[in-house]
Motif scaffolding. Structure first.
Motif, mmCIF file in Angstrom:
data_model
loop_
_atom_site.group_PDB
_atom_site.id
_atom_site.type_symbol
_atom_site.label_atom_id
_atom_site.label_comp_id
_atom_site.label_asym_id
_atom_site.label_seq_id
_atom_site.Cartn_x
_atom_site.Cartn_y
_atom_site.Cartn_z
ATOM 1 N N VAL A 205 -6.911 -6.561 -4.488
ATOM 2 C CA VAL A 205 -6.847 -5.889 -5.780
ATOM 3 C C VAL A 205 -5.520 -5.145 -5.869
ATOM 4 N N ALA A 206 -4.759 -5.448 -6.916
ATOM 5 C CA ALA A 206 -3.500 -4.748 -7.190
ATOM 6 C C ALA A 206 -3.791 -3.614 -8.153
ATOM 7 N N ILE A 207 -3.321 -2.432 -7.803
ATOM 8 C CA ILE A 207 -3.539 -1.253 -8.631
ATOM 9 C C ILE A 207 -2.194 -0.769 -9.148
ATOM 10 N N ARG B 176 -2.723 -0.851 1.402
ATOM 11 C CA ARG B 176 -1.324 -0.904 1.802
ATOM 12 C C ARG B 176 -0.419 -0.824 0.581
ATOM 13 N N GLU B 177 0.845 -0.591 0.869
ATOM 14 C CA GLU B 177 1.876 -0.595 -0.167
ATOM 15 C C GLU B 177 1.615 0.382 -1.299
ATOM 16 N N VAL B 178 1.336 1.627 -0.955
ATOM 17 C CA VAL B 178 1.293 2.672 -1.966
ATOM 18 C C VAL B 178 2.745 3.081 -2.204
ATOM 19 N N VAL B 179 3.258 2.767 -3.388
ATOM 20 C CA VAL B 179 4.685 2.951 -3.664
ATOM 21 C C VAL B 179 4.929 3.430 -5.094
ATOM 22 N N LEU B 180 6.049 4.137 -5.255
ATOM 23 C CA LEU B 180 6.542 4.441 -6.587
ATOM 24 C C LEU B 180 7.234 3.183 -7.104
ATOM 25 N N LEU B 181 6.790 2.683 -8.241
ATOM 26 C CA LEU B 181 7.374 1.477 -8.819
ATOM 27 C C LEU B 181 8.528 1.798 -9.766
ATOM 28 N N PHE C 243 -2.112 -1.611 -3.067
ATOM 29 C CA PHE C 243 -2.767 -2.903 -2.882
ATOM 30 C C PHE C 243 -3.929 -2.733 -1.915
ATOM 31 N N VAL C 244 -5.084 -3.255 -2.310
ATOM 32 C CA VAL C 244 -6.266 -3.238 -1.453
ATOM 33 C C VAL C 244 -6.504 -4.667 -0.991
#
Length: 153
Positions: free
Chosen positions: A93-95, A136-141, A33-34
């Motif tokens: 921006v959601a990536i 923020r929130e760089v995660v494996l989904l 998330f940016v």
């Protein structure tokens, strides 16, 4: 918890030998998330460098293919699919990045690198407007395939 797989009995880091593992279809999706101000979000369509979201998508796809050159113990993988989506949502921006392969090891790192680099590219494309942008929130989904099976955050 089992021991960390990238260390031998003497504590030395090494690349894991995956040659005995079956080549199966493996897929992973990661997110980032940016966080952008309302002013930056409003300015996205007029960016003089081009569409930041499209550039971020391409950067993420390209980055996934370079994962093993960036992370020392990652295996080079022949990726069969990479997709990166960057969507304007409330507050930024959601990536979401997905990578897939048929191999003896998974593609979680490729998906995570794709999401991270796409987020950094959004930052690069918009930093002239605001230096306080936060990634923020760089995660494996989620992931599927392999010995450890399926995972969903």
């Amino acid at each position: 918890m089992d021991k960390l797989s990238h260390f031998d009995d003497a504590g030395q880091a090494h690349m894991v030998d995956v040659s005995a593992k079956a080549a199966t279809r493996r897929e992973a999706t990661a997110g980032a998330f940016v966080e952008l101000s309302d002013a930056v979000l409003a300015a996205l369509p007029q960016n003089p460098k081009g569409n930041p979201l499209e550039v971020a998508r391409f950067a993420g796809i390209q980055a996934a293919k370079q994962t093993s050159t960036l992370i020392p113990m990652c295996h080079p993988l022949a990726l069969s699919f990479v997709d990166v989506q960057a969507t304007v949502v409330a507050g930024g921006v959601a990536i979401e990045a997905t990578a897939a392969t048929t191999a003896g090891t998974g593609v979680e790192m490729e998906a995570m690198v794709a999401a991270s680099i796409a987020a950094l590219t959004v930052y690069d494309m918009t930093k002239a407007l605001d230096k306080s942008i936060r990634i923020r929130e760089v995660v494996l989904l989620r992931k599927s395939g392999g010995k450890s099976g399926d995972y969903r955050r």
